[in-house]
Design an enzyme around this catalytic site. Structure first.
Site, PDB file in Angstrom:
ATOM      1  N   SER A 258       0.844  -1.181   0.000  1.00 13.20           N
ATOM      2  CA  SER A 258       0.000   0.000   0.000  1.00 13.20           C
ATOM      3  C   SER A 258       0.888   1.243   0.000  1.00 13.20           C
ATOM      4  CB  SER A 258      -0.910   0.005   1.231  1.00 13.20           C
ATOM      5  OG  SER A 258      -0.131   0.294   2.371  1.00 13.20           O
ATOM      6  N   LYS A 259       0.239   2.395  -0.036  1.00 13.20           N
ATOM      7  CA  LYS A 259       0.974   3.653  -0.161  1.00 13.20           C
ATOM      8  C   LYS A 259       2.070   3.820   0.887  1.00 13.20           C
ATOM      9  CE  LYS A 259      -2.108   6.641  -2.679  1.00 13.20           C
ATOM     10  NZ  LYS A 259      -3.525   6.295  -2.573  1.00 13.20           N
TER      11      LYS A 259
END
Ligand code: GLU
Length: 480
Positions: free
Chosen positions: A252-253
């Site tokens: 994820s980010k």
């Protein structure tokens, strides 16, 4: 039957690294069999879907080298390729299922649904257990309510049995009977849901293979039910492993750059990104690590996928970038790297031949373009390096003698009109220091390096010196 594989992103954000890997596998499955790679835009979530994301996605896929044969932008014989343009068909087919008694109208309000879910939870049974209140409701009565304008959804009548299928990555997968309830296929706002549209499209677009991320595995049971209801044979399914970060959590980010466009902006080579992503879940039959996409189309088979989650490591990606950069022709290398240097960089004022020799030499020393400028400092910097190592070399008595000699030599070469010091001239300088000044070993080599480059360490002087403009060399004299 000819192979048809689709990549079906929802345009709710930029193309993710995981999405690019799925698209890559879809592309390869199709190409390996001379089949068709289809792009389908799944935009039934009207609030989150944006046209700009669709446009960006198509652009990013193109940058990756994954060009589709059919899609919303290029057309094809199975369109339209945007789900928002196929809504009428989904609705008609949902109505057909209602007619056939395989789906039904449900009039539960949100509050009622919530209550029923809570009740089921309290009784420790599946939360969807009571969602089937209207399953056996009289169809004629239901139709009347619908015609009277009562708010409703359409639910699929779950056949309530076990489902088993063979996944090309995971092998045999069995879903227990009570895994899902009577799920919604048409929402109260009239919009069909993903699990329904996906089946209709994969069927009507004649897909032979569905390759997607593991997180969709549980959707497959609902989809198998819908295929069965229409009497259609499902495609082959392949659910590729999860991409995880160092902490083993889904990528994820917070793990850093996860959108393809971020790598494009950082000037990564698309073929390096594809090569690396390909190996995160698949392996080459000859255990090759570095390859071009077109070279593996003929060896890509579905039996080499791995089930285990794959660790996404940006350092490894950088390594692949370096490998692919070093495979470029000299001309492509210059075209790739030159634009990454600021327009004011002195590199740009050098001639083509110089640029080529320079990059052919330095390409061995780094992996990503942003590391290039620091390597070029050895050619262009006119400031002496500040380090203990430099101070030490400066403190040697022999160094001063070398510096004095080099200074006069550089001036002499410059005044002859030459733009660079040649390897021969450099060799003469080395010989002079050895024979006349009687300096040897590290005192000679480190002293010369300091006098010529202002640095204590660096690449081979025989390459660096002929690449350093004499003007720069002149400015360096007196620094040390
Ligand atoms: N629109 C879905 C997604 O982006 C597609 C899943 C599928 O390939 O079936 O995750």
């Amino acid at each position: 039957m000819s192979v048809r594989v689709r990549f079906a992103p929802s345009p709710t954000g930029y193309l993710h690294i995981g999405g690019a890997r799925t698209a890559l596998y879809c592309h390869l499955i199709a190409k390996a069999k001379g089949g068709t790679f289809v792009l389908r835009i799944e935009d039934t979530d009207l609030e989150r879907s944006k046209k700009e994301y669709e446009v960006a996605m198509i652009e990013d896929l193109k940058w990756c080298g994954l060009e589709h044969n059919e899609g919303p932008d290029v057309g094809g014989g199975f369109g339209p390729y945007r789900q928002s343009e196929r809504i009428e068909m989904y609705k008609q087919l949902a109505d057909q299922l209602v007619e056939e008694g395989k789906a039904y109208y449900c009039f539960l309000s949100d509050e009622e649904l919530e209550e029923l879910t809570e009740k089921a939870k309290a009784e420790k049974i599946s939360p969807h257990a009571y969602h089937d209140k209207y399953r056996d409701f009289d169809p004629t009565e239901a139709k009347k309510k619908v015609e009277a304008g009562e708010s409703h959804v359409i639910r699929f009548k779950n056949p309530r049995k076990k489902y088993t299928f063979t996944d090309l990555v995971r092998g045999e997968v069995t879903f227990p009977e009570d895994m899902v309830g009577d799920f919604v296929i048409i929402r109260s706002n009239g919009m069909p849901v993903y699990n329904f549209c996906c089946v209709i499209d994969d069927w009507k677009m004649e897909m032979t293979h569905v390759m997607r991320a593991e997180e969709h595995l549980n959707n497959t049971v609902r989809q198998l039910m819908v295929y069965e209801a229409f009497g259609v044979t499902p495609p082959e399914f392949a659910h590729c492993s999860l991409l995880v970060g160092e902490d083993r959590q889904k990528l994820s980010k917070r793990h850093g750059a996860t959108s393809v466009v971020q790598y494009k902006d950082q000037n990564f080579l698309p073929q390096a990104l594809m090569n690396y992503l390909c190996l995160l879940g698949w392996s080459h039959p000859e255990e090759k690590d570095v390859f071009k996409l077109e070279d593996i189309e003929s060896v890509f088979t579905l039996d080499r996928f791995q089930k285990a989650p794959a660790l996404y490591d940006i350092e490894k990606l950088k390594h692949f970038n370096g490998e692919h950069m070093r495979m470029l022709t000299t001309e492509d290398l210059v075209n790739y790297l030159a634009p990454t240097l600021e327009s004011s960089h002195p590199f740009h004022s050098m001639d083509k031949k110089w640029q080529e020799s320079c990059l052919e030499f330095f390409k061995e020393k780094f992996n990503i373009p942003s590391e290039l400028p620091q390597h070029l400092d050895v050619l262009f910097s006119t400031e002496a390096e500040k380090s203990e190592a430099v101070e030490e070399v400066k403190s040697w008595e022999s160094t001063q003698a070398i510096c004095d000699y080099v200074k006069s030599k550089v001036e002499e070469i410059a005044s002859s009109g030459a733009s660079f010091i040649t390897v021969e001239q450099f060799n003469e300088m080395t010989d002079h220091c050895k024979k006349e000044l009687k300096i040897k070993g590290k005192f000679l080599f480190k002293g010369l390096r300091l006098a010529l480059t202002g640095m204590a360490e660096g690449p081979d002087l025989k390459v660096v010196i002929p690449l350093t403009p004499i003007e720069i060399m002149k400015k360096r004299q007196g620094l040390s």
